[in-house]
Design an enzyme around this catalytic site. Structure first.
Site, mmCIF file in Angstrom:
data_model
loop_
_atom_site.group_PDB
_atom_site.id
_atom_site.type_symbol
_atom_site.label_atom_id
_atom_site.label_comp_id
_atom_site.label_asym_id
_atom_site.label_seq_id
_atom_site.Cartn_x
_atom_site.Cartn_y
_atom_site.Cartn_z
ATOM 1 N N ASN A 171 0.692 -1.120 0.242
ATOM 2 C CA ASN A 171 0.814 -0.148 -0.156
ATOM 3 C C ASN A 171 1.128 1.127 0.058
ATOM 4 O OD1 ASN A 171 -1.414 2.518 1.011
ATOM 5 N ND2 ASN A 171 -2.724 1.063 2.169
ATOM 6 N N HIS A 208 1.651 6.130 2.125
ATOM 7 C CA HIS A 208 2.002 7.109 2.497
ATOM 8 C C HIS A 208 2.425 8.169 1.940
ATOM 9 C CE1 HIS A 208 -1.201 6.486 5.934
ATOM 10 N NE2 HIS A 208 -0.010 5.852 6.658
ATOM 11 N N HIS A 248 -5.558 3.609 -2.077
ATOM 12 C CA HIS A 248 -7.196 4.313 -1.403
ATOM 13 C C HIS A 248 -7.151 5.507 -1.988
ATOM 14 C CE1 HIS A 248 -10.227 4.094 2.681
ATOM 15 N NE2 HIS A 248 -10.501 4.351 1.531
ATOM 16 N N ARG A 297 -9.692 8.168 -0.729
ATOM 17 C CA ARG A 297 -10.255 8.224 -0.252
ATOM 18 C C ARG A 297 -11.411 9.503 -0.918
ATOM 19 N NH1 ARG A 297 -11.060 7.677 5.474
ATOM 20 N NH2 ARG A 297 -9.325 5.573 5.908
ATOM 21 N N ARG A 344 -7.029 13.054 0.591
ATOM 22 C CA ARG A 344 -6.379 12.904 1.481
ATOM 23 C C ARG A 344 -4.690 13.002 1.097
ATOM 24 N NH1 ARG A 344 -7.682 10.409 6.970
ATOM 25 N NH2 ARG A 344 -9.485 10.955 6.442
ATOM 26 N N GLU A 402 -8.581 0.385 -3.143
ATOM 27 C CA GLU A 402 -9.053 0.781 -1.516
ATOM 28 C C GLU A 402 -10.186 1.964 -2.113
ATOM 29 O OE1 GLU A 402 -6.801 0.921 1.582
ATOM 30 O OE2 GLU A 402 -6.234 -1.216 1.034
ATOM 31 N N THR A 419 -7.525 6.333 9.793
ATOM 32 C CA THR A 419 -6.586 5.359 8.968
ATOM 33 C C THR A 419 -7.918 4.170 8.814
ATOM 34 O OG1 THR A 419 -5.690 3.383 8.094
ATOM 35 C CG2 THR A 419 -6.059 3.486 10.610
ATOM 36 N N THR A 420 -8.645 3.216 8.049
ATOM 37 C CA THR A 420 -9.214 2.684 7.824
ATOM 38 C C THR A 420 -9.434 1.497 9.111
ATOM 39 O OG1 THR A 420 -9.029 2.602 5.581
ATOM 40 C CG2 THR A 420 -11.182 1.238 6.532
ATOM 41 N N GLU A 441 -10.999 -9.787 3.003
ATOM 42 C CA GLU A 441 -9.902 -9.521 3.868
ATOM 43 C C GLU A 441 -10.041 -8.976 4.954
ATOM 44 O OE1 GLU A 441 -7.514 -5.950 1.615
ATOM 45 O OE2 GLU A 441 -6.626 -5.644 3.570
ATOM 46 N N HIS A 453 -4.180 -5.283 6.923
ATOM 47 C CA HIS A 453 -3.574 -3.634 8.205
ATOM 48 C C HIS A 453 -2.934 -3.884 9.843
ATOM 49 C CE1 HIS A 453 -4.991 -0.093 9.949
ATOM 50 N NE2 HIS A 453 -5.383 -0.005 9.456
ATOM 51 N N HIS A 483 1.850 0.915 5.989
ATOM 52 C CA HIS A 483 2.423 2.016 6.707
ATOM 53 C C HIS A 483 3.491 1.163 7.484
ATOM 54 C CE1 HIS A 483 2.311 5.582 10.128
ATOM 55 N NE2 HIS A 483 2.902 4.750 10.683
HETATM 56 N N1 PXP Z 1 -6.138 -2.952 3.991
HETATM 57 C C1 PXP Z 1 -6.521 -2.009 4.066
HETATM 58 C C2 PXP Z 1 -8.227 -2.642 2.992
HETATM 59 C C3 PXP Z 1 -6.484 -0.945 4.574
HETATM 60 O O1 PXP Z 1 -7.662 -0.170 4.493
HETATM 61 C C4 PXP Z 1 -5.492 -0.625 4.614
HETATM 62 C C5 PXP Z 1 -4.781 0.669 5.184
HETATM 63 O O2 PXP Z 1 -4.765 1.314 4.184
HETATM 64 C C6 PXP Z 1 -4.425 -1.952 4.388
HETATM 65 C C7 PXP Z 1 -4.466 -2.747 4.218
HETATM 66 C C8 PXP Z 1 -2.895 -1.435 5.088
HETATM 67 O O3 PXP Z 1 -2.840 -1.629 6.667
HETATM 68 P P1 PXP Z 1 -1.158 -0.803 6.965
HETATM 69 O O4 PXP Z 1 -0.816 0.911 6.660
HETATM 70 O O5 PXP Z 1 -1.649 -0.361 8.381
HETATM 71 O O6 PXP Z 1 -0.555 -1.731 7.382
#
Ligand code: PXP
Length: 240
Positions: A7, A10, A43, A45, A49, A70, A100-101, A151, A191, A214
């Site tokens: 992901n 960031h 994602h 959003r 952001r 996402e 965050t989600t 997921e 996540h 992250h």
């Molecule tokens: N999966 C989903 C559906 C998410 O919304 C996120 C955060 O955007 C992640 C995975 C990745 O999470 P993290 O950034 O905590 O690794």
């Protein structure tokens, strides 16, 4: 072998801190892919952001592995998805005030609308996924929507403070995955995952892909994105 979705939101978060053109998530996606990422996750959003519409459009053209979008279950985002056609769309809950989600989407409560959205996305040729808590009611509802994947939200597991709590959350995730498989759902997870907490998770039955953001981007600040992706990928190869 469990595959790795990186992901890159960031990277865009840093760019948006200055509202400038750098760092570019398009570059990040290419570096992550060259380092072994199996999927690039973003994602888009509602408040834009971090990832922007321009990023989605360009990434669709440049990503060579798989682009996983996402997205919230909102009409304008659904229509963007259907016109740009990422390889996969993962429907997530979205609240403007969250950093965050924070949890999974309530499929049981939004069954009709999500079933329609899944059908619309599939008709556009997009593989679908629903980001949900490891909960039987939600998994049964997800199966009713005819989504391809779920997921499983690993946030509760990632936030545990000791081994016995972690074991309890892992058990919950493992049985959720087996239950989903028994309903013909394919299973991804993500996540809050790190180089440390991802290791026990690799034993999860039927797990196909992990989405990690992250932690990889945080490590990238110090060791570079290429190295951060290589090291996470090596870990998945070793433990899956
Ligand atoms: N999966 C989903 C559906 C998410 O919304 C996120 C955060 O955007 C992640 C995975 C990745 O999470 P993290 O950034 O905590 O690794």
């Amino acid at each position: 072998m469990i595959t790795l979705g990186v992901n890159i939101d960031h990277i865009a978060t840093i760019r948006e801190a200055r509202k400038t053109y750098e760092p570019d998530p398009i570059w990040a996606a290419a570096i992550a892919e060259l380092a072994g990422a199996d999927c690039i996750t973003i994602h888009l959003r509602e408040d834009r952001r971090h990832i922007q519409d321009r990023d989605l459009e360009l990434l669709k053209k440049t990503v060579q592995t798989k682009l996983n979008l996402e997205m919230a279950n909102y009409p304008d985002i659904i229509s963007s998805a259907c016109s740009i056609k990422p390889h996969q769309a993962t429907i997530v809950p979205e609240r403007r005030s969250e950093v965050t989600t924070e949890g999974g989407i309530d499929v049981a409560k939004n069954l009709k609308s999500l079933t329609q959205t899944i059908a619309q996305l599939k008709e556009a040729g997009i593989t679908t996924s629903l980001f949900i808590e490891p909960d039987k009611i939600q998994i049964s509802a997800a199966a009713q929507t005819k989504t391809d994947f779920i997921e499983l939200h690993t946030g509760k597991y990632a936030n545990t403070q000791n081994e016995s709590e972690a074991k309890k959350e892992l058990d919950r995730l493992f049985s959720a995955s087996s239950y989903a498989h028994s309903l013909n759902l394919r299973v991804n997870a993500g996540h809050g995952l790190t180089m440390k907490n991802v290791i026990p998770l690799c034993a999860m039955p039927y797990l196909e892909e992990l989405n990690i953001g992250h932690h990889i981007i945080s490590r990238a600040v110090f060791i570079g994105l290429r190295q951060a992706v290589i090291e996470m990928k090596q870990l998945l190869e070793k433990y899956s």
